[in-house]
Design an enzyme around this catalytic site. Structure first.
Site, short mmCIF file in Angstrom:
data_model
loop_
_atom_site.label_atom_id
_atom_site.label_comp_id
_atom_site.label_asym_id
_atom_site.label_seq_id
_atom_site.Cartn_x
_atom_site.Cartn_y
_atom_site.Cartn_z
CE LYS A 52 -3.41 -2.74 2.23
NZ LYS A 52 -4.61 -3.18 3.05
CD GLN A 96 -3.30 -4.65 6.39
OE1 GLN A 96 -3.35 -3.70 5.73
NE2 GLN A 96 -3.75 -5.67 5.88
CG ASP A 119 -9.82 -1.26 4.04
OD1 ASP A 119 -9.44 -1.53 3.18
OD2 ASP A 119 -9.18 -1.63 4.87
C1 BQF Z 1 -0.84 -10.24 -5.78
C2 BQF Z 1 -5.20 -9.46 2.34
C3 BQF Z 1 -5.97 -11.44 3.37
C4 BQF Z 1 -6.31 -10.81 4.53
C5 BQF Z 1 -5.95 -9.50 4.64
C6 BQF Z 1 -1.05 -8.08 -4.58
C7 BQF Z 1 -1.93 -7.86 -2.44
C8 BQF Z 1 -1.72 -9.42 -2.18
C9 BQF Z 1 -1.31 -10.16 -3.27
C10 BQF Z 1 -2.09 -7.00 -1.16
C11 BQF Z 1 -4.71 -8.73 1.17
C12 BQF Z 1 -4.57 -9.30 -0.15
C13 BQF Z 1 -4.48 -7.34 1.55
C14 BQF Z 1 -1.08 -9.60 -4.62
C15 BQF Z 1 -3.85 -6.53 0.42
C16 BQF Z 1 -4.38 -8.19 -1.21
O1 BQF Z 1 0.08 -9.73 -6.80
O2 BQF Z 1 -1.25 -11.42 -5.85
C17 BQF Z 1 -1.17 -7.39 -3.61
O3 BQF Z 1 -1.13 -6.35 -0.94
N1 BQF Z 1 -3.37 -7.17 -0.61
C18 BQF Z 1 -4.69 -6.84 2.80
O4 BQF Z 1 -4.35 -5.62 3.16
O5 BQF Z 1 -5.25 -7.63 3.83
C19 BQF Z 1 -5.47 -8.80 3.58
C20 BQF Z 1 -5.48 -10.76 2.25
#
Ligand code: BQF
Length: 281
Positions: A52, A96, A119
């Protein structure tokens, strides 16, 4: 062989457009700012928070990550959220998830000003989605719809099956698909004969949390398969879909990594910029 729903390529294109919107705001003397609160040291959360921050940097958005120790109290977290609600430089506030177990997630999210809730997890924004009023939509569901639309996947009148009923993915993505006139089924851990449902799906959204759980035999030929899973299996990240077998029967398939996750970050940036635009206008 299925068409790849390439979240990397689509998000890069969308990021260009978002950068132009940030530049337009800056030309009007308005900067854009996101505050990300990370409590504790969950390694996966650390990766997501870094993603992020990097996205903000790429767009010229001020991205502040506030790291709080694992033992942070509910009162301390709430005081920080209230301070950020008042901060003129902050357009978006993100807590987060998951939070450490001793903290009350729902109570923390309820405290974020709905205007800064990038969000889309505040009850006001969830309620707006469910009642068809304009509001902030959760990033992953919004990213999934953006992908399906970018590849012109037909939605109206189609059977959509969502596996997973979380407030973060399953329920809001089901509502977005319903708004697109899909016939929507939400499946979950207690669903009887899951495969009977998935085999009927023209659009299958997998947010199961089990590596390579969806196999070719569970997929209708030509279906659009969207993989929301992020599972670590011997040091490698794999989705909830067995990509190798499913790409042979699906019409469209999103990869992991480089699929929905990339779109999630992109939609977060869009939500931050929209919050800044609302404030500026
Ligand atoms: C990619 C998330 C589960 C629980 C809390 C790019 C992200 C992930 C994968 C990423 C996720 C999942 C995020 C890829 C944010 C997505 O290229 O496959 C980016 O940063 N995410 C989160 O903030 O909390 C989570 C999944």
């Amino acid at each position: 062989m299925a068409v790849l729903l390439d979240g990397k390529v689509l998000s890069e294109k969308r990021m260009e457009e978002l950068k132009a919107r940030v530049d337009t705001l800056r030309a009007r003397g308005k900067t854009v700012g996101l505050a990300v609160i990370l409590v504790g040291e969950n390694p996966a959360s650390q990766v997501y928070v870094r993603n992020k921050g990097k996205a903000c940097e790429g767009l010229g958005i001020r991205g502040d990550t506030i790291l709080l120790p694992e033992q942070t109290s509910q009162e301390e977290l709430e005081a920080l959220i209230e301070k950020l609600n008042q901060d003129e430089c902050v357009d978006g506030i993100l807590v987060q998830l998951p939070l450490p177990k001793h903290l009350d997630e729902a109570k923390a999210l309820a405290l974020i000003s709905p205007d800064k809730d990038v969000d889309g997890f505040h009850v006001e924004n969830a309620g707006r989605l469910f009642t068809g009023q304009p509001g902030v939509t959760a990033c992953t569901p919004k990213g999934i719809l953006a992908m399906l639309k970018a590849w012109n996947v037909p939605l109206a009148g189609k059977e959509a099956v969502v596996i997973g009923r979380s407030n973060i993915v399953g329920k809001p993505v089901a509502m977005l698909l319903l708004n697109e006139n899909c016939t929507v089924t939400i499946c979950h851990s207690r669903t009887a004969d899951l495969a009977a449902h998935t085999r009927r799906a023209d659009i299958l959204v997998a947010a199961v949390g089990k590596p390579r759980f969806i196999t070719a035999g569970m997929v209708k030929p030509g279906a659009a398969v969207v993989d929301v899973g992020i599972n670590r299996v011997d040091g490698k990240v794999v989705g909830d879909v067995d990509f190798e077998s499913v790409e042979k029967v699906a019409g469209y398939i999103s990869p992991v990594p480089g699929g929905v996750g990339k779109m999630t970050i992109c939609m977060l940036m869009e939500n931050v910029i929209e919050a800044a635009e609302r404030k500026a206008n």
